[in-house]
Design a protein around this motif. Sequence first.
Motif, PDB file in Angstrom:
ATOM      1  N   ALA A  75     -14.595 -28.547  -0.816  1.00 11.70           N
ATOM      2  CA  ALA A  75     -13.185 -28.672  -0.448  1.00 11.70           C
ATOM      3  C   ALA A  75     -12.953 -28.261   1.005  1.00 11.70           C
ATOM      4  O   ALA A  75     -13.673 -27.412   1.549  1.00 11.70           O
ATOM      5  CB  ALA A  75     -12.320 -27.826  -1.374  1.00 11.70           C
ATOM      6  N   GLU A  76     -11.931 -28.858   1.586  1.00  8.25           N
ATOM      7  CA  GLU A  76     -11.651 -28.727   3.021  1.00  8.25           C
ATOM      8  C   GLU A  76     -11.423 -27.281   3.462  1.00  8.25           C
ATOM      9  O   GLU A  76     -11.922 -26.861   4.499  1.00  8.25           O
ATOM     10  CB  GLU A  76     -10.412 -29.575   3.345  1.00  8.25           C
ATOM     11  CG  GLU A  76     -10.028 -29.571   4.807  1.00  8.25           C
ATOM     12  CD  GLU A  76      -8.697 -30.280   5.053  1.00  8.25           C
ATOM     13  OE1 GLU A  76      -8.136 -30.854   4.099  1.00  8.25           O
ATOM     14  OE2 GLU A  76      -8.223 -30.240   6.207  1.00  8.25           O
ATOM     15  N   PHE A  77     -10.690 -26.514   2.683  1.00 10.16           N
ATOM     16  CA  PHE A  77     -10.273 -25.196   3.149  1.00 10.16           C
ATOM     17  C   PHE A  77     -11.224 -24.067   2.730  1.00 10.16           C
ATOM     18  O   PHE A  77     -10.996 -22.924   3.085  1.00 10.16           O
ATOM     19  CB  PHE A  77      -8.854 -24.885   2.648  1.00 10.16           C
ATOM     20  CG  PHE A  77      -7.811 -25.678   3.366  1.00 10.16           C
ATOM     21  CD1 PHE A  77      -7.323 -25.252   4.594  1.00 10.16           C
ATOM     22  CD2 PHE A  77      -7.332 -26.862   2.837  1.00 10.16           C
ATOM     23  CE1 PHE A  77      -6.359 -25.980   5.269  1.00 10.16           C
ATOM     24  CE2 PHE A  77      -6.369 -27.604   3.502  1.00 10.16           C
ATOM     25  CZ  PHE A  77      -5.887 -27.162   4.735  1.00 10.16           C
ATOM     26  N   LEU A  78     -12.244 -24.389   1.986  1.00  8.88           N
ATOM     27  CA  LEU A  78     -13.179 -23.338   1.563  1.00  8.88           C
ATOM     28  C   LEU A  78     -14.062 -22.938   2.745  1.00  8.88           C
ATOM     29  O   LEU A  78     -14.403 -23.763   3.589  1.00  8.88           O
ATOM     30  CB  LEU A  78     -14.026 -23.817   0.386  1.00  8.88           C
ATOM     31  CG  LEU A  78     -13.225 -24.159  -0.877  1.00  8.88           C
ATOM     32  CD1 LEU A  78     -14.155 -24.576  -2.007  1.00  8.88           C
ATOM     33  CD2 LEU A  78     -12.367 -22.975  -1.311  1.00  8.88           C
TER      34      LEU A  78
ATOM     35  N   THR B  79      -5.743 -19.920   1.612  1.00  8.24           N
ATOM     36  CA  THR B  79      -6.216 -21.313   1.529  1.00  8.24           C
ATOM     37  C   THR B  79      -7.658 -21.388   1.024  1.00  8.24           C
ATOM     38  O   THR B  79      -8.058 -22.387   0.430  1.00  8.24           O
ATOM     39  CB  THR B  79      -6.140 -21.995   2.906  1.00  8.24           C
ATOM     40  OG1 THR B  79      -6.852 -21.194   3.856  1.00  8.24           O
ATOM     41  CG2 THR B  79      -4.717 -22.169   3.368  1.00  8.24           C
ATOM     42  N   TRP B  80      -8.441 -20.305   1.288  1.00  9.91           N
ATOM     43  CA  TRP B  80      -9.862 -20.321   0.895  1.00  9.91           C
ATOM     44  C   TRP B  80     -10.077 -19.834  -0.527  1.00  9.91           C
ATOM     45  O   TRP B  80     -11.229 -19.673  -0.958  1.00  9.91           O
ATOM     46  CB  TRP B  80     -10.700 -19.490   1.873  1.00  9.91           C
ATOM     47  CG  TRP B  80     -10.062 -18.191   2.307  1.00  9.91           C
ATOM     48  CD1 TRP B  80      -9.408 -17.949   3.482  1.00  9.91           C
ATOM     49  CD2 TRP B  80     -10.018 -16.953   1.571  1.00  9.91           C
ATOM     50  NE1 TRP B  80      -8.966 -16.650   3.520  1.00  9.91           N
ATOM     51  CE2 TRP B  80      -9.327 -16.010   2.373  1.00  9.91           C
ATOM     52  CE3 TRP B  80     -10.490 -16.540   0.329  1.00  9.91           C
ATOM     53  CZ2 TRP B  80      -9.104 -14.690   1.962  1.00  9.91           C
ATOM     54  CZ3 TRP B  80     -10.263 -15.230  -0.083  1.00  9.91           C
ATOM     55  CH2 TRP B  80      -9.584 -14.330   0.737  1.00  9.91           C
ATOM     56  N   GLU B  82      -9.981 -20.487  -4.261  1.00 13.76           N
ATOM     57  CA  GLU B  82      -9.917 -21.578  -5.245  1.00 13.76           C
ATOM     58  C   GLU B  82      -9.060 -21.224  -6.460  1.00 13.76           C
ATOM     59  O   GLU B  82      -8.263 -22.048  -6.901  1.00 13.76           O
ATOM     60  CB  GLU B  82     -11.344 -21.972  -5.661  1.00 13.76           C
ATOM     61  CG  GLU B  82     -11.433 -23.267  -6.448  1.00 13.76           C
ATOM     62  CD  GLU B  82     -11.037 -24.507  -5.658  1.00 13.76           C
ATOM     63  OE1 GLU B  82     -10.957 -24.433  -4.420  1.00 13.76           O
ATOM     64  OE2 GLU B  82     -10.803 -25.557  -6.290  1.00 13.76           O
ATOM     65  N   LYS B  85      -5.556 -21.845  -5.726  1.00  8.68           N
ATOM     66  CA  LYS B  85      -5.244 -23.271  -5.695  1.00  8.68           C
ATOM     67  C   LYS B  85      -4.946 -23.791  -7.115  1.00  8.68           C
ATOM     68  O   LYS B  85      -4.128 -24.686  -7.293  1.00  8.68           O
ATOM     69  CB  LYS B  85      -6.450 -24.011  -5.093  1.00  8.68           C
ATOM     70  CG  LYS B  85      -6.183 -25.402  -4.627  1.00  8.68           C
ATOM     71  CD  LYS B  85      -7.433 -25.952  -3.972  1.00  8.68           C
ATOM     72  CE  LYS B  85      -7.373 -27.451  -3.846  1.00  8.68           C
ATOM     73  NZ  LYS B  85      -8.626 -27.987  -3.307  1.00  8.68           N
ATOM     74  N   PHE B 121      -1.866 -27.310   3.894  1.00  5.81           N
ATOM     75  CA  PHE B 121      -2.340 -26.979   2.551  1.00  5.81           C
ATOM     76  C   PHE B 121      -1.165 -26.941   1.563  1.00  5.81           C
ATOM     77  O   PHE B 121      -1.221 -27.519   0.484  1.00  5.81           O
ATOM     78  CB  PHE B 121      -3.044 -25.616   2.595  1.00  5.81           C
ATOM     79  CG  PHE B 121      -3.677 -25.184   1.314  1.00  5.81           C
ATOM     80  CD1 PHE B 121      -5.008 -25.446   1.056  1.00  5.81           C
ATOM     81  CD2 PHE B 121      -2.944 -24.501   0.339  1.00  5.81           C
ATOM     82  CE1 PHE B 121      -5.604 -25.037  -0.134  1.00  5.81           C
ATOM     83  CE2 PHE B 121      -3.526 -24.100  -0.844  1.00  5.81           C
ATOM     84  CZ  PHE B 121      -4.858 -24.364  -1.083  1.00  5.81           C
TER      85      PHE B 121
END
Lengths: 187, 192
Positions: A75-78, B79-80, B82, B85, B121
């Motif tokens: 994923a983009e933001f990881l 944002t990082w 998961e 999210k 995001f």
Amino acid sequence: MSLKFMKATLAVVLPGILLGGALFASDESPGSNKGPSVTMSPAVLTTVTRGKPGLVPLDFRVVKGFHINSNRPNAEFLIPTVLSIEAPTDIVVGKVTYPPGEDISLPFAPTDKLNVYTGDFQLTVLVRPLVGVAASKYMLHGRLKYQACDNAACYPPKSLPVEFEIKVIKGPAAHVKNPGQSPHVHN
Amino acid sequence: MKKRDPVVIVVVAVVIALMLFFGIRKAHRAPVAELGPATSGSPAKSRPAPDFSLQSLDGKTLRLSDFKGKAVLLNFWATWCEPCKIEMPWFVDLQNKYGAQGLQVLGVAMDDSDKKDIAKFVKDMGVNYPVAIGKEAVGNDYGGVQFLPETFFIDRAGRVQDKVFGLKGKGEIEDSIKKILASQGEAAQAAK
């Protein structure tokens, strides 16, 4: 109370207090109570011929129950795992090779695949000592940046100090077109 | 004078060291415990939610005190992260479902990313509630926020009634929301 007894008590109690302080201090160090960490196994000494490339293997371990993003997360933001090395000026550090990650999914999102490292994983670093470097041992330093999670939570990005030693040796004598002109070359 | 047994001295030293260690450690961690119960809500143990003033993604100042009278779900995320999210679409649904009853979801991004990246995001996730850029000091006020997600359930009187550390099921989150929404009814009944 005798002076001798007081001295003996101090000699034992003082280190005890210091031990307590040290335990407290260690508890506050990064990575102690702020989530999981990645550890690096002591690197084996790698011998590299000067002027030629050599591969240095570096072994890391992710604490059980946690994972870190691979170098190429899905994923983009990881935040990817990245090794950076600060090399001495006469040793060129080349490509770092990362293993492929493992695809996993979290229990709450079975359809989302994350590409991660768990357990033991190995990176390799390409190094090439310049021809003019003295044959000796050299310590290289760097940092492994990673961001860890478990199945339910993620921890802020961290940076693990990395160091390894290489032994630079002279290669076989180079072919010289006109050896007669050099007093140092004897074939 | 009677000679002291060295073993006794060593035991005393170790006890002092351990008392120092655990005493200081407990004192250091106290703020986390003071923010309310670890898993399920217990009004008797609730504490006032620390107010904050943060900049939202649209440039406005976001204060917790602006939402007094509302039941607030305060979610720290990045944002990082998961698991964060995974929760976000749940929060969007829950905001839609309970917004009319007085629920306000607030997001606080504990992120080093650029504000534009965070905004992208948030937009991609279809977030329908205010999101502010977090500060470490605010995180510290809420116990340190040492991992994400962390979600605090604040009742209409501005007290932390429950908190969830890490990702839990949507049902568990919804149960906590119902509790803080009900807090107004309880307060009104108590006043009668």
